[in-house]
Design an enzyme around this catalytic site. Sequence first.
Site, PDB file in Angstrom:
ATOM      1  N   LYS A 109       0.843  -1.204   0.000  1.00  4.21           N
ATOM      2  CA  LYS A 109       0.000   0.000   0.000  1.00  4.21           C
ATOM      3  C   LYS A 109       0.876   1.252   0.000  1.00  4.21           C
ATOM      4  O   LYS A 109       0.614   2.210  -0.735  1.00  4.21           O
ATOM      5  CB  LYS A 109      -0.847   0.058   1.283  1.00  4.21           C
ATOM      6  CG  LYS A 109      -2.016  -0.852   1.357  1.00  4.21           C
ATOM      7  CD  LYS A 109      -2.774  -0.504   2.662  1.00  4.21           C
ATOM      8  CE  LYS A 109      -3.824  -1.517   3.005  1.00  4.21           C
ATOM      9  NZ  LYS A 109      -4.501  -1.210   4.281  1.00  4.21           N
ATOM     10  N   ASP A 116      -8.344   1.128   4.646  1.00  8.07           N
ATOM     11  CA  ASP A 116      -8.747  -0.227   4.979  1.00  8.07           C
ATOM     12  C   ASP A 116      -9.355  -0.822   3.724  1.00  8.07           C
ATOM     13  O   ASP A 116     -10.222  -0.216   3.089  1.00  8.07           O
ATOM     14  CB  ASP A 116      -9.728  -0.272   6.147  1.00  8.07           C
ATOM     15  CG  ASP A 116      -9.683  -1.651   6.796  1.00  8.07           C
ATOM     16  OD1 ASP A 116      -8.614  -2.023   7.328  1.00  8.07           O
ATOM     17  OD2 ASP A 116     -10.687  -2.381   6.744  1.00  8.07           O
TER      18      ASP A 116
END
Length: 199
Positions: free
Chosen positions: A13, A71
């Site tokens: 990420k 998330d």
Amino acid sequence: MKEIIIATKNAGKAKEFKSFFSAYHIEAISLSELDKDIDDIEETGTTFEENAAIKAQSIAGMMRCPVLADDSGLMIDALNGRPGVYSARYAGEQKDDQANIDKVLYELKGVGASERTARFVCVLAVAIPGEPAIFKKGSCEGTIAFSEAGENGFGYDPIFIPNGYNKTMAQLSSAEKNKISHRKNAIVQLEDWVKNQNK
Ligand SMILES: O=c1[nH]c(=O)c2ncn([C@@H]3O[C@H](COP(=O)(O)OP(=O)(O)OP(=O)(O)O)[C@@H](O)[C@H]3O)c2[nH]1
Ligand SMILES: [Mg+2]
């Protein structure tokens, strides 16, 4: 260069956020790069929104500056939306990408091509001390492959075939993934806020 803290310890990420933010001349700094050792944040929520808020708000409270959290996860229709919010730990607490992939492929044994529809979902939360959090959601539709292919990306990328492609997300270059991903589709909605960070 301006900086923004991303409340993640996920190197995959972090790399994608660095690439997105560099276009705005902002440096995305992940938790692994901070001088402080940050304990793992317990993701006790049952939705992407709750977990993104928990991560963004706990780090913003600690650092006293705006913090972005992500998330995300993979929702597979034939598995009633699993692994969903539990994507990182689907095969156990050790967060093992290979074990997670093996579990999904095992659970989809016997499921035909037309039933293997799925989507990646990403919820971004921006926590700004003293202000309400901002949430943005992006998704990327596709299907689950019958076997793994490709080396790029992270997580479930080797078994996710985005709609309109005949290869997996892990066979796309990072530039190609970053044009169509759930993360990209969430971050474009934050563009005005991102541009403001550089003023
Ligand atoms: O193939 C993938 N390509 C992606 O682009 C992607 N985005 C998310 N995921 C999966 O979903 C979990 C997130 O869980 P998650 O949001 O809790 O993150 P995490 O625990 O890995 O790191 P952190 O940000 O919480 O520190 C990840 O670990 C992956 O398994 C992806 N898989
Ligand atoms: Mg996590």
